[in-house]
Write an enzyme that holds these catalytic residues in place. Structure first.
Site, PDB file in Angstrom:
ATOM      1  N   CYS A   1      66.361  29.129  11.367  1.00 51.64           N
ATOM      2  CA  CYS A   1      65.305  28.462  12.140  1.00 51.64           C
ATOM      3  C   CYS A   1      63.972  29.189  12.014  1.00 51.64           C
ATOM      4  CB  CYS A   1      65.719  28.340  13.602  1.00 51.64           C
ATOM      5  SG  CYS A   1      66.097  29.921  14.358  1.00 51.64           S
TER       6      CYS A   1
ATOM      7  N   ARG B   1      68.163  27.656  23.144  1.00 50.97           N
ATOM      8  CA  ARG B   1      68.064  29.112  23.074  1.00 50.97           C
ATOM      9  C   ARG B   1      67.663  29.647  24.438  1.00 50.97           C
ATOM     10  NH1 ARG B   1      63.877  32.252  19.243  1.00 50.97           N
ATOM     11  NH2 ARG B   1      62.458  31.718  20.928  1.00 50.97           N
TER      12      ARG B   1
ATOM     13  N   HIS C   1      53.260  33.172  17.724  1.00 50.31           N
ATOM     14  CA  HIS C   1      53.720  31.971  18.422  1.00 50.31           C
ATOM     15  C   HIS C   1      52.647  30.904  18.552  1.00 50.31           C
ATOM     16  CE1 HIS C   1      57.305  34.431  19.478  1.00 50.31           C
ATOM     17  NE2 HIS C   1      57.844  33.289  19.090  1.00 50.31           N
TER      18      HIS C   1
ATOM     19  N   ARG D   1      63.308  26.218  21.849  1.00 48.88           N
ATOM     20  CA  ARG D   1      62.734  27.398  22.516  1.00 48.88           C
ATOM     21  C   ARG D   1      62.482  27.003  23.959  1.00 48.88           C
ATOM     22  NH1 ARG D   1      59.853  27.922  17.478  1.00 48.88           N
ATOM     23  NH2 ARG D   1      60.162  29.980  16.546  1.00 48.88           N
TER      24      ARG D   1
ATOM     25  N   GLU E   1      68.250  38.168  14.008  1.00 45.99           N
ATOM     26  CA  GLU E   1      66.823  38.421  13.783  1.00 45.99           C
ATOM     27  C   GLU E   1      66.475  39.901  13.889  1.00 45.99           C
ATOM     28  OE1 GLU E   1      64.578  36.175  16.666  1.00 45.99           O
ATOM     29  OE2 GLU E   1      65.959  36.638  18.282  1.00 45.99           O
TER      30      GLU E   1
ATOM     31  N   ASN F   1      61.648  34.880  11.319  1.00 45.36           N
ATOM     32  CA  ASN F   1      60.308  35.314  11.758  1.00 45.36           C
ATOM     33  C   ASN F   1      60.378  36.767  12.214  1.00 45.36           C
ATOM     34  OD1 ASN F   1      59.643  32.661  11.413  1.00 45.36           O
ATOM     35  ND2 ASN F   1      59.748  32.139  13.576  1.00 45.36           N
ATOM     36  N   ASP F   2      61.392  37.058  13.005  1.00 44.07           N
ATOM     37  CA  ASP F   2      61.555  38.433  13.483  1.00 44.07           C
ATOM     38  C   ASP F   2      62.281  39.304  12.465  1.00 44.07           C
ATOM     39  OD1 ASP F   2      60.297  38.721  16.028  1.00 44.07           O
ATOM     40  OD2 ASP F   2      61.709  37.247  16.781  1.00 44.07           O
TER      41      ASP F   2
HETATM   42  C1  PEP Z   1      62.602  33.842  14.630  1.00 45.69           C
HETATM   43  O1  PEP Z   1      62.420  35.014  14.995  1.00 45.69           O
HETATM   44  O2  PEP Z   1      62.732  33.502  13.442  1.00 45.69           O
HETATM   45  C2  PEP Z   1      62.671  32.758  15.615  1.00 45.69           C
HETATM   46  C3  PEP Z   1      62.967  31.541  15.261  1.00 45.69           C
HETATM   47  O3  PEP Z   1      62.364  33.073  16.902  1.00 45.69           O
HETATM   48  P1  PEP Z   1      60.876  33.215  17.454  1.00 45.69           P
HETATM   49  O4  PEP Z   1      59.926  32.741  16.404  1.00 45.69           O
HETATM   50  O5  PEP Z   1      60.800  32.392  18.695  1.00 45.69           O
HETATM   51  O6  PEP Z   1      60.774  34.678  17.720  1.00 45.69           O
HETATM   52 MG    MG Z   2      62.632  35.507  17.042  1.00 47.31          MG
END
Ligand code: PEP
Ligand code: MG
Length: 595
Positions: A513, A343, A201, A308, A442, A465-466
């Protein structure tokens, strides 16, 4: 890796490119270790009052620093983030801390350093015993304050983030996402850390702030001295320490070219995002901090694909419904008539869980995170839902649920949303009860059962991302395994296609995203896999638009189909780069071309 080990000479350090662009500036080393605090030194009786005076002066000086930083952060980032510093000020002005320290200096004839460290140590132990995670989490603030005062007493400048000058490159072992969010763009030009990955993050916030960043260097915080001239190459993931004249010239030229390109692209923000074969792609903005909305609008975002909301919880105490309502309303009004997807909080993982009581976990990314926390804390969740439903009267507002792993969670969350709307109706509070509700895809289980989930939600948002970290079992923030974190892995691409097909069949939209969208190769593949809504951080919008305008969906669908049968991320990248060379070149920033 370094080419030279002698301090004082030019040295190149390699890491992971986390936020693009070139930064040139002086190093500011942000170290978290404490200075030698508790000198056992006793002071003679005649020095006692002078020592008390020295202590009072240090407290005042540090409070002044914190107040100035607070003002600057408020000016640059708004009140929400500035609240973080109120907690520190409250501690610095606490009469008990002050009086207990002065008492120790007077009665035990201890030095100001020793007395203050003893007071803070006792206080920390008290906090650690408290059966409330939120208060226990304040120990971090106590340590921070202790460090600042001790460094001041030691006669040095504070090595924290308070004393920044302009054109500074922050070099740190690690930065908390909350610390990264405090970096004032005007003063900080770049960021380098020893640890972290591309989608941790801190990296995401750095990209939102448009700060060229290299993470996962392993050694920068020790190899770089405060004041060293640095070049941060956020495109390649290299840091040039004390560069020689030729290197510096090369990077200055690259930076000038980049700035020129940014200016050119900003003039093209009104152009439609339509591919060469005439298909429209919806380009949305991911927001991590509310003030990013201005750049999102300027860069022509067609809405906020994901707001976020964790930033609201970084301060001291929980955000009230009123604070949240103000914040969401501001964003919804600024984006109207385009939609804003809010979110709900995704605390946990690498984001602090000050807000709720939770024991430490061995695997926070697999633990109490996102929707799990919200469903277990109806008051916390409903406060946020009330604020969102109320803000929705100002424009199209949608609710996005993070970390969904199955249908039951969706049903429970929807029930709580309906209850919240009923409560607002009973109270006669103005709101919208018909906000669309979508889920983040995710977690692999959600992707695999997308067909079932699609029947119960209004939209999907692919959080790659997750999804990548959970599918490949690779921690998104661990530099050591960063090479294995591969968004183009065929397993990930297959899951994305499965989700996009399920949403198409159910007639609901899917946006994406995750950070992979900013990789041109990945963006082209996503088009080919059927995704038509892409959400990226506001600084990245112009580059992605250029790429999409040069692409052809027909060709990409064919190519994506072939890529699904390949066996590795490397093969996928090579295939797309070979087949799409002209498209990628047409949209590539000049820095990469000149390399
Ligand atoms: C993701 O997981 O792709 C996402 C957008 O959420 P975050 O990066 O906040 O976990
Ligand atoms: Mg995520």
């Amino acid at each position: 890796m370094s080419q030279s080990t002698r301090r004082g000479t030019y040295r190149r350090i390699e890491g992971i490119p986390a936020s693009p662009g070139i930064a040139i500036g002086k190093a500011f080393t942000h170290r978290v270790e404490s200075p030698a605090a508790d000198s056992p030194r006793k002071i003679p009786a005649h020095r006692v009052e002078a020592e008390v005076g020295r202590f009072r002066a240090a407290l005042e000086a540090v409070a002044g620093d914190v107040r100035r930083t607070r003002q600057r952060v408020e000016h640059e980032h708004g009140t929400d983030l500035a609240l973080i510093f109120d907690a520190q000020l409250a501690m610095l002005e606490d009469a008990q801390v002050r009086d207990a320290t002065i008492e120790r200096i007077r009665s035990a004839k201890r030095s100001a350093e020793g007395a203050f460290a003893a007071t803070m140590g006792a206080l920390r132990r008290e906090f650690e015993k408290i059966d409330n995670e939120y208060l226990r989490a304040r120990v971090g603030d106590l340590k921070d304050i202790e460090q600042q005062v001790l460094v001041h007493l030691a006669g040095g400048g504070f090595s924290g983030l308070q004393t920044l000058r302009s054109n500074t490159v922050i070099v740190a072992r690690d930065l908390l996402p909350s610390e990264a969010a405090q970096l004032a763009r005007r003063l900080v030009t770049g960021l380098v850390t020893d640890v972290g990955g591309e989608t941790s993050h801190t990296s995401i916030i750095a990209r939102s702030l448009g700060l060229p960043t290299v993470v996962g260097t392993g050694e920068a915080s020790w190899a770089v001295r405060a004041g060293d001239l640095l070049v941060v190459d956020g495109d390649e993931g290299t840091v040039h320490v004390r560069p020689d004249a030729a290197t510096l010239r090369r990077f200055r030229t690259r930076r000038r070219r980049q700035l020129r390109r940014e200016r050119e692209l900003s003039r093209r923000a009104d152009l439609p995002t339509v591919t060469r074969d005439g298909e429209e792609v919806v380009l949305l903005a991911n927001l991590d901090l509310p003030q990013e909305i201005d750049l999102a609008v300027r860069n022509g975002a067609r809405g906020v694909g994901m707001l976020r909301t964790e930033f609201l919880y970084l301060g001291y105490g929980l955000p009230s419904e009123a604070d949240q309502f103000d914040c969401y309303s501001r964003i919804v009004k600024a984006m109207a008539p385009q939609p804003v997807v809010v979110r709900t909080i995704d605390l946990g993982g690498d984001k602090l869980i000050h807000a709720v009581d939770s024991p430490p976990e061995a695997n926070p990314f697999l633990g109490w995170r996102g929707i799990r926390i919200c469903l277990d804390n109806p008051d916390l969740f409903k406060t946020q839902l009330r604020a969102i439903l109320r803000a929705a009267v100002h424009g199209e507002t949608r609710i996005l649920l993070p970390m969904i792993s199955g249908l039951e969670e969706i049903r429970q969350a929807r029930e709580m949303i309906a209850e919240t709307a009923d409560e607002l109706t009973r109270e006669g509070v103005d709101h919208r009860a018909d906000c669309r509700v979508g889920v983040m895809i995710e977690v692999p289980s959600a992707a695999i059962t997308a067909e079932q989930l699609a029947g119960e939600v209004d939209f999907f948002s692919l959080g790659t991302n997750d999804l990548v970290q959970y599918t490949l079992a690779v921690d998104r923030g661990t530099a050591r395994v960063a090479e294995l974190y591969q968004p183009l892995h065929p397993a990930v691409l297959r899951l994305i296609r499965q989700v996009s097909e399920a949403s198409l069949a159910a007639g609901i939209p899917t946006s994406i995203c995750g950070e992979m969208v900013a990789d041109p190769v990945a963006a082209l593949l996503l088009l080919g896999l059927g995704v038509r809504q892409l959400s990226v951080s506001p600084p990245q919008i112009p580059e992605v638009r250029e790429l999409l305008r040069a692409a052809e969906i027909g060709r990409m669908s064919e190519l994506a189909g072939q890529c699904l049968t390949l066996t590795s991320a490397r093969e996928v990248r090579e295939r797309v780069e070979a087949e799409m060379a002209e498209v990628l070149a047409a949209a590539r920033p000049p820095s990469e071309v000149e390399g």
